[in-house]
Every structure is written in structure tokens, then in C-alpha cells.
Design an enzyme around this catalytic site. Structure first.
Site, short mmCIF file in Angstrom:
data_model
loop_
_atom_site.label_atom_id
_atom_site.label_comp_id
_atom_site.label_asym_id
_atom_site.label_seq_id
_atom_site.Cartn_x
_atom_site.Cartn_y
_atom_site.Cartn_z
N ASP A 196 9.75 6.43 -9.30
CA ASP A 196 9.62 6.29 -10.74
C ASP A 196 10.28 7.51 -11.36
OD1 ASP A 196 6.84 5.54 -13.02
OD2 ASP A 196 9.02 5.50 -13.25
N ASP A 237 3.38 -2.03 -8.13
CA ASP A 237 2.92 -0.78 -7.50
C ASP A 237 1.65 -0.33 -8.21
OD1 ASP A 237 4.33 0.62 -9.98
OD2 ASP A 237 3.09 2.14 -8.95
N CYS A 293 -11.48 -9.75 7.29
CA CYS A 293 -10.34 -8.85 7.44
C CYS A 293 -10.16 -8.47 8.89
CB CYS A 293 -10.57 -7.59 6.59
SG CYS A 293 -9.22 -6.41 6.69
N CYS A 298 -8.11 -5.85 9.80
CA CYS A 298 -7.43 -4.55 9.83
C CYS A 298 -8.11 -3.61 10.82
CB CYS A 298 -7.42 -3.94 8.43
SG CYS A 298 -8.89 -2.98 8.00
N CYS A 327 -11.68 -2.68 9.93
CA CYS A 327 -12.66 -3.77 10.04
C CYS A 327 -12.85 -4.24 11.46
CB CYS A 327 -12.25 -4.93 9.14
SG CYS A 327 -12.31 -4.47 7.40
N HIS A 340 -7.95 0.13 4.81
CA HIS A 340 -8.42 -1.23 4.52
C HIS A 340 -7.91 -1.73 3.16
CE1 HIS A 340 -10.87 -4.74 3.85
NE2 HIS A 340 -11.15 -4.21 2.66
N1 6OK Z 1 8.74 4.81 -15.94
C1 6OK Z 1 7.61 4.11 -16.22
N2 6OK Z 1 6.58 4.12 -15.32
C2 6OK Z 1 5.42 3.45 -15.63
C3 6OK Z 1 4.32 3.57 -14.75
C4 6OK Z 1 3.13 2.92 -15.07
N3 6OK Z 1 1.90 2.95 -14.47
C5 6OK Z 1 1.10 2.21 -15.28
N4 6OK Z 1 -0.21 2.00 -15.09
C6 6OK Z 1 -0.95 2.67 -14.03
C7 6OK Z 1 -2.40 2.53 -14.49
C8 6OK Z 1 -3.35 3.02 -13.47
C9 6OK Z 1 -3.57 4.40 -13.30
C10 6OK Z 1 -4.53 4.83 -12.38
C11 6OK Z 1 -5.27 3.90 -11.63
C12 6OK Z 1 -6.28 4.35 -10.64
C13 6OK Z 1 -7.59 4.81 -11.32
O1 6OK Z 1 -8.17 3.76 -12.00
C14 6OK Z 1 -5.05 2.53 -11.82
C15 6OK Z 1 -4.08 2.09 -12.74
N5 6OK Z 1 1.75 1.71 -16.35
C16 6OK Z 1 3.04 2.15 -16.26
C17 6OK Z 1 4.13 2.02 -17.14
C18 6OK Z 1 5.32 2.69 -16.82
C19 6OK Z 1 6.45 2.67 -17.72
O2 6OK Z 1 6.44 2.02 -18.78
N6 6OK Z 1 7.55 3.40 -17.39
ZN ZN Z 2 -10.16 -4.34 6.65
#
Ligand code: 6OK
Ligand code: ZN
Length: 374
Positions: free
Chosen positions: A94, A268, A306, A308, A311, A337
Site C-alpha cells: 500500500d 486485504d 477446521c 488447520c 485445530c 487459525h
Molecule cells: N491507499 C489506500 N489504502 C487504504 C487502506 C484501507 N484500509 C481500510 N480499512 C481497514 C480498517 C480496519 C483497520 C483495523 C482493523 C483491525 C482492528 O479492528 C480492521 C479493519 N480502508 C482503507 C482505504 C484505503 C484507501 O482508500 N487508500
Molecule cells: Zn483451525
């Protein structure tokens, strides 16, 4: 010859889902795919061999974090990220567009780039499209992301329109700064929030620059799931069918399935490994917080469906014990896991697309996981 090529194998009769392959210099990727996140050049607590054992085909790393520590020059001198971390399969990085906006306070966005403070040392830093491309060129991933602004949610229409137009100008500057287009594929990132006309404007701007792949950005930033699904419904059809579509930052089981149904090929998220480190596991029947006292004498595996490593060899009682004692091995088992769970889920999604039954699979999975109750 371009760095990557997308092979569309089949479109699902029941939905907008597609089965495909992305061919890269470090091997091919079956889509729809989930990409484990290795922010600091490691998927936390797991080795490359363990990632290969669970059939991880591509991993993600972060320009912003590796620029700060250890510095892209050290990684470049090591021969690039693949050599540095001993991962010989595809890598995507990224660009820092999101990390700057999510990690640093005191940021100042200008046309030339973003001024902000290092979230660790507090020192003043500056990241621009050219700088983000120079770092990614040094890291050497197979797929790199354009430097964009990921606006906060919610954002007003005027702010969003100005941000989309700047992100499109930045995308053009990234293309101009791209050193090795035949070895590294640069993906554009569509912005525009929940505004259909701005998503159209962003998509058209980027498509006119002819990127080899497109990400849908600006989502998974706190918006409700139905808003994300609606944005995907009117955004993915705008993108070329013969190129990969990547939904950034999405990693819960229901969002992966709903994203694939709406034509997304790549996902991701840090979620599986992040929640694993506080003892929360994803299972067929929903989330399981293994440190909970009710598992103290529960000698069943985390998930009875599972197969894995965790598990097959360990019980909830044992893993609870390790997690309660803050033993690293406990977090290795929950991380293993959870990633295996999502990678296997995507394998089942690909099989359902092949058999034209993805919507039926969604019903079965949601019922068993308990999403319908949520
Ligand atoms: N360059 C670029 N990179 C991104 C990465 C991103 N990542 C997200 N969301 C991640 C949200 C997220 C963050 C942490 C956790 C774990 C804790 O709960 C889960 C989800 N939205 C995103 C939007 C963009 C984007 O517009 N541009
Ligand atoms: Zn597992």
C-alpha cells in the site's frame, strides 16, 4: 510486456462474482483472493513456510511503515522486500495514502503532498506521489498502489469532490514517476466516498490513465456495511472487466463474501491477525473468544470443522491457557487459525463461483456463522 496480466476464467451466473488468475513475476494468484497483511515485512507471528502451508498466495506490506523503519534503502540494499523477508511469492504494497491519514495527527494536505508527523518519533515528515513511488520502487513489490487521499467518513460532498480531483492528479504524477512498469504493476485507487457521481468521476479519471488494476478505496473506514455494499454495487461495474479489482482494508467473512458477489477480486485486512493477538478466533459458528472462562476445560479444537495445524493438534483449553499466560505460542496458534479460516473461505468462494452457487453458499455460510442474527 506488462508486469501483471489478469485471466478472467468464469463469471458467476448468480451474481457479479468472477473467477480469475493474476499472473505476476513471482507467480500466479487465484481470485477472489484474501491477502494476509505483513505491515513491517512480517505477517505477525507467522513464518513464510507456515503461510505457504495454508496456501497464502500473496501478502501485503506497507510503504509508510517500512519507510520509517527500517528505511527503504536498507531493504533495497538487501535486494528488495522478497529477499529481505524471504517471501518468493507475490507482494503488494500500500502507498501510505491511508496510513498517513489513519496514523498521524497534525497532517496538512497540500497539492504537492502531505505534511505530517512521524507517529513514533513525532518528527515532521512529507510524503508525495513521487516519494511514495520512489519508496515502492526500492521495496520492489509486484503490485504497488498509487498515492491517494483516503478521506474520513463521513465527508461532505465539496470536500470529497476536491479530494477526488487531487487524488486523480496524484495518480497521474505516480504514473510519471513509475520507474519499472514492466516489473511492477501500479494500481489506481478509486475514491469518491458514498457519492455515486464522484465515484464515476474518479473511476473515469483513472481508467483514462489505463492502470493494469484498480482498487476501490475510501471504504472500510467506519461506514455501515450496507453503505459499503451500495457503493460497491455502483462502483465495480464502472471498472474494466479484464483487470483486477481490489477492495482495500476488508477482511470480515461476511464482507469478503458480499464483496466477491459484487465483483471484487482482491481483499486485504489486518483483522484476522489483529484479533488473534487478543485471543479472538473466527469459527464456522461465529467468533470465539478463547480466553473466556467457559473454555477452561473445553478440549475440543477451536473449530471442529477446521483442519488447520492449530485445530488438528491443540484444544481450546490449551490455547486459552497460553493466551491467559501471554505465551507467544498461543497467539501464533490463533493467528494461524484465523488466516487459515479466511484463506479457506476464499477457496470455498472460488469453488462456489465455479459451480454457479455463490448466493446459495452465502445463505449457508451466513446461517451457520450467525450473521443473519446480527
Ligand atoms: N491507499 C489506500 N489504502 C487504504 C487502506 C484501507 N484500509 C481500510 N480499512 C481497514 C480498517 C480496519 C483497520 C483495523 C482493523 C483491525 C482492528 O479492528 C480492521 C479493519 N480502508 C482503507 C482505504 C484505503 C484507501 O482508500 N487508500
Ligand atoms: Zn483451525
Amino acid at each position: 510486456m506488462a508486469a501483471i496480466s489478469y485471466e478472467l476464467i468464469k463469471t458467476c451466473q448468480q451474481s457479479g462474482a468472477r473467477l480469475g488468475k493474476i499472473h505476476t513475476p513471482h507467480g500466479s494468484i487465484d481470485t477472489p483472493i484474501f491477502m494476509p497483511v505483513g505491515t513491517l515485512a512480517t505477517v505477525k507471528t507467522l513464518s513464510p513456510n507456515e503461510l505457504k502451508d495454508m496456501n497464502a498466495q500473496i501478502i501485503l506490506s506497507n510503504t509508510y511503515h517500512l519507510w520509517l523503519r527500517p528505511g527503504e534503502d536498507i531493504i533495497s540494499e538487501a535486494g528488495g522486500l522478497h529477499t529481505f523477508m524471504n517471501w518468493d511469492r507475490p507482494i503488494l504494497t500500500d502507498s501510505g495514502g491511508y496510513q498517513v491519514f489513519s496514523l498521524s495527527k497534525l497532517r496538512d494536505i497540500k497539492e504537492e503532498g502531505v505534511h505530517f508527523r512521524n507517529h513514533i518519533s513525532g518528527e515532521k515528515l512529507f510524503l508525495s506521489p513521487e516519494k511514495a513511488m520512489q519508496i515502492q520502487n526500492a521495496l520492489g513489490p509486484d503490485i504497488m498502489m498509487a498515492f491517494d487521499e483516503c478521506p474520513p467518513y463521513p465527508a461532505g460532498r465539496d470536500y470529497m469532490k476536491a479530494s477526488v480531483e487531487r487524488t486523480s492528479r496524484w495518480a497521474e504524477r505516480c504514473l510519471e514517476a513509475h520507474q519499472r512498469p514492466n516489473e511492477q504493476a501500479l494500481f489506481g485507487i478509486v475514491q469518491g466516498g458514498e457519492y455515486e457521481d464522484l465515484r464515476k468521476q474518479s473511476a473515469n479519471d483513472l481508467i483514462s490513465l489505463d492502470f493494469p488494476g484498480y482498487a476501490v478505496g475510501g471504504l472500510s473506514v467506519g461506514e455501515p456495511k450496507d453503505v459499503m455494499n451500495r457503493v460497491l454495487e455502483f462502483t465495480t461495474p464502472l471498472l474494466p472487466k479484464d483487470k483486477p479489482r481490489y477492495l482495500m482494508g476488508v477482511g470480515s467473512a461476511d464482507s469478503l463474501i458480499d464483496g466477491a458477489i459484487r465483483g471484487i477480486d482482491m481483499f486485504d485486512c489486518v483483522l484476522p491477525t489483529r484479533i488473534a493477538r487478543n485471543g479472538t478466533c473466527m469459527t464456522t459458528n461465529g467468533r470465539l473468544v478463547v480466553r473466556n472462562a467457559k473454555y477452561a476445560r473445553d478440549f475440543k479444537p477451536i473449530d471442529e470443522h477446521c483442519d488447520c495445524y492449530a485445530c488438528r493438534n491443540y484444544s481450546r483449553a490449551y490455547i486459552r491457557h497460553l493466551v491467559k499466560c501471554n505465551e507467544t505460542f498461543g497467539f501464533r496458534l490463533t493467528s494461524y487459525h484465523n488466516l487459515h479460516f479466511l484463506l479457506t473461505l476464499m477457496q470455498r468462494v472460488r469453488k462456489a463461483i465455479l459451480e454457479d452457487r455463490l448466493l446459495d453458499f452465502r445463505e449457508e455460510f451466513f446461517e451457520q456463522y450467525g450473521f443473519n442474527k446480527e
